[in-house]
Write a protein that holds these residues in place. Structure first.
Motif, PDB file in Angstrom:
ATOM      1  N   TYR A  25      -7.051   1.534 -10.648  1.00 40.96           N
ATOM      2  CA  TYR A  25      -8.178   2.251 -10.032  1.00 40.96           C
ATOM      3  C   TYR A  25      -8.172   3.738 -10.381  1.00 40.96           C
ATOM      4  O   TYR A  25      -7.174   4.411 -10.186  1.00 40.96           O
ATOM      5  N   ASP A  48     -10.429   5.277  -1.730  1.00 43.33           N
ATOM      6  CA  ASP A  48     -11.735   5.174  -1.074  1.00 43.33           C
ATOM      7  C   ASP A  48     -11.844   6.128   0.123  1.00 43.33           C
ATOM      8  O   ASP A  48     -12.898   6.688   0.385  1.00 43.33           O
ATOM      9  N   ILE A  49     -10.738   6.308   0.834  1.00 47.02           N
ATOM     10  CA  ILE A  49     -10.770   7.190   2.014  1.00 47.02           C
ATOM     11  C   ILE A  49     -11.077   8.643   1.607  1.00 47.02           C
ATOM     12  O   ILE A  49     -11.842   9.331   2.274  1.00 47.02           O
ATOM     13  N   TYR A  55      -2.965   3.252   6.868  1.00 43.05           N
ATOM     14  CA  TYR A  55      -4.336   3.637   6.499  1.00 43.05           C
ATOM     15  C   TYR A  55      -5.017   4.376   7.649  1.00 43.05           C
ATOM     16  O   TYR A  55      -5.769   5.312   7.438  1.00 43.05           O
ATOM     17  N   ASN A  56      -4.709   3.916   8.890  1.00 47.82           N
ATOM     18  CA  ASN A  56      -5.336   4.580  10.045  1.00 47.82           C
ATOM     19  C   ASN A  56      -4.894   6.026  10.188  1.00 47.82           C
ATOM     20  O   ASN A  56      -5.708   6.897  10.494  1.00 47.82           O
ATOM     21  N   ASP A  79      -3.350   3.350  -4.854  1.00 46.85           N
ATOM     22  CA  ASP A  79      -3.885   2.463  -3.818  1.00 46.85           C
ATOM     23  C   ASP A  79      -5.400   2.636  -3.660  1.00 46.85           C
ATOM     24  O   ASP A  79      -5.875   3.715  -3.302  1.00 46.85           O
ATOM     25  N   LYS A  80      -6.128   1.578  -3.909  1.00 51.41           N
ATOM     26  CA  LYS A  80      -7.592   1.647  -3.884  1.00 51.41           C
ATOM     27  C   LYS A  80      -8.122   2.076  -2.518  1.00 51.41           C
ATOM     28  O   LYS A  80      -9.044   2.876  -2.418  1.00 51.41           O
ATOM     29  N   LYS A  81      -7.489   1.544  -1.456  1.00 55.44           N
ATOM     30  CA  LYS A  81      -7.972   1.877  -0.105  1.00 55.44           C
ATOM     31  C   LYS A  81      -7.803   3.372   0.173  1.00 55.44           C
ATOM     32  O   LYS A  81      -8.661   3.998   0.790  1.00 55.44           O
ATOM     33  N   ILE A  82      -6.686   3.916  -0.286  1.00 57.52           N
ATOM     34  CA  ILE A  82      -6.451   5.354  -0.066  1.00 57.52           C
ATOM     35  C   ILE A  82      -7.454   6.162  -0.886  1.00 57.52           C
ATOM     36  O   ILE A  82      -8.047   7.126  -0.394  1.00 57.52           O
ATOM     37  N   LYS A 115      -6.735   7.973   7.569  1.00 56.88           N
ATOM     38  CA  LYS A 115      -8.148   8.146   7.961  1.00 56.88           C
ATOM     39  C   LYS A 115      -8.297   9.256   8.991  1.00 56.88           C
ATOM     40  O   LYS A 115      -9.175  10.104   8.894  1.00 56.88           O
TER      41      LYS A 115
END
Ligand code: C5P
Length: 218
Positions: free
Chosen positions: A182, A98-99, A58-59, A93-96, A62
């Motif tokens: 998502y 969101d980014i 994720y980092n 992937d929800k986190k991706i 980002k």
């Protein structure tokens, strides 16, 4: 988020190879709108994963999105089938998601000053990203027509791929994009359905243009 006043916003969702990108580019040119192909951003991250199997995190995403340049989206390597499939996998992937959302919404609501507004196409634009858009379209075409179009595009790019491989790939992506938790692809009640199966590019553009002109000239 601060939104630029009085801009034209156009939101388009569509399954792969339905002709949305072609139409979006034509509309962008006609109405002087800033165009963002959001699928290319997921492809960019999908490629990042293929190229950095171990370092992918994720980092890393980002950082890449923070230093993102629109010119990256012109990279021809993003057009391959492998990258498309990887994009469809990471896009669950929800986190991706969101980014990339902040970046996409900035493009939609604060396009560069020289433009009269924005046009975004993807899978979750009419449902989430720009759900208050002035114009919302859901562009689709039969699977067979889409496979033929994508197969011919790959041939033009000299990609080694069979018709069956393209068929399987689009079918898989349709399934994954429509059924994920998502940001699934779906038509909203307030969006206009355009089926391009039997429409030429020109006829399709005219249909969209007529709808837009009617509202804009009112
Ligand atoms: O539109 P394109 O085929 O380039 O998109 C590649 C993949 O990126 C799609 O199959 C989909 O899984 C994902 N995508 C998404 N949300 C968007 C645009 C694309 O999940 N807004």
């Amino acid at each position: 988020m601060k939104k630029r006043d009085n801009i034209i916003t156009v939101a388009i969702d569509s399954p792969a190879a339905a002709g949305a990108g072609t139409q979006a580019k034509m509309i962008a040119k006609k109405y002087n709108l800033f165009y963002l192909d959001t699928g290319k951003i997921y492809r960019f991250i999908g490629k990042l994963k293929l190229d950095n199997k171990k370092r992918f995190s994720y980092n890393l995403i980002k950082r890449k999105i923070r230093d993102f340049k629109l010119s990256y989206l012109k990279n021809k390597s993003l057009l391959s089938n492998e990258v498309a499939l990887s994009a469809s996998r990471i896009a669950k992937d929800k986190k991706i998601r969101d980014i990339v959302h902040k970046f996409q919404q900035k493009c939609a609501y604060n396009p560069p000053k020289k433009y009269r507004g924005s046009i975004l196409d993807g899978r979750d634009i009419i449902t989430i990203q720009v759900k208050d858009a002035m114009f919302k379209f859901y562009i689709t075409a039969s699977l067979e027509v889409r496979v033929k179009r994508r197969y011919n595009e790959y041939k033009k790019l000299n990609k080694k791929i069979t018709y069956m491989e393209v068929y399987k790939s689009l079918k898989n992506r349709d399934k994954s994009d429509k059924n994920r938790k998502y940001g699934p692809l779906k038509k909203t009640k307030d969006s206009i359905l355009i089926n391009t199966s039997k429409l030429s590019k020109k006829a399709c553009f005219k249909k969209i243009k007529d709808i837009m002109d009617k509202k804009l000239n009112n």
